[in-house]
Design an enzyme around this catalytic site. Sequence first.
Site, short mmCIF file in Angstrom:
data_model
loop_
_atom_site.label_atom_id
_atom_site.label_comp_id
_atom_site.label_asym_id
_atom_site.label_seq_id
_atom_site.Cartn_x
_atom_site.Cartn_y
_atom_site.Cartn_z
N CYS A 70 0.84 -1.22 0.02
CA CYS A 70 -0.06 -0.01 0.02
C CYS A 70 0.85 1.28 -0.03
O CYS A 70 1.50 1.31 0.88
CB CYS A 70 -0.92 -0.13 1.17
SG CYS A 70 -2.02 1.38 1.46
N CYS A 177 -0.57 3.69 -7.05
CA CYS A 177 -1.49 3.38 -6.13
C CYS A 177 -1.63 1.70 -6.50
O CYS A 177 -1.78 1.42 -7.53
CB CYS A 177 -3.05 3.86 -6.20
SG CYS A 177 -4.02 3.15 -4.91
#
Length: 265
Positions: A70, A177
């Site tokens: 992440c 992302c």
Amino acid sequence: MKIALMDSGTGLLPAAAAVRRLRPDADLVLSTDPDGLPWGPRTPDDVAAHALATARAAAEHRPDALIVACNTASVHALPALRAELEPALPVIGTVPAIKPAAAGGGPVAIWATPATTGSPYQRDLIERFAHGVDVTGVPCPGLADAVENADEAAIDAAVAAAARRTPRDIRAVVLGCTHYELVAERIRAALQQPGAPALVLYGSADAVAAQALRRIGAEPAPAAAPTGGLSVIHSGRPAELSDAALAYAEGRLLASGRTVTTGTV
């Protein structure tokens, strides 16, 4: 061998699938935080608290390494995670692949969440690894949430909106992302210009998977027997892969235990 991965949600699937392809004999632990979704709008301290809780749940399974799959958690929580878990548990963070993308000379676009686009973190990476290269930060509001929910219409709308904000002459796109890697081909299709050279997309999944193996002194063995198990944790609770995860080739690969090429990036 056991590798754990953590994220707020399905953004860990690309890195988990990459580990599975490199070592189909490795056990995987997927620790997510559906109760705390999304992490992006949270304060840095709040992100760190949720990331620590998610990491602790994974650590209870005694993995050999932990991948922080992440970008948001890597920015705000990596020091805290390493302070608590290392050296007993190696922690591997995720950094947008700006350096290899910029090596081609640009122009480069960085697709990222609105919070990351224009942040000091992203500006520092551009200054360090893409100095002198034409780089455009492209905020992608709603895309991570749409991917998390496997909402086809919302994904198409968010990709189309971000594509309109992207210069037409770009040669490479950094997927800033981890969720975006699940829809890489949709992004490519939205950006590829007729007659232009093939657009190159840069994700981080393969790099972090390889780094995790290096940190524990393991070699890739893609031909190994597919004996690796799978454990799923949702906000500290034993769980199964969600329907949203199974909507993606990476999720189906993990569920099946078979090693296939997903072709996302």
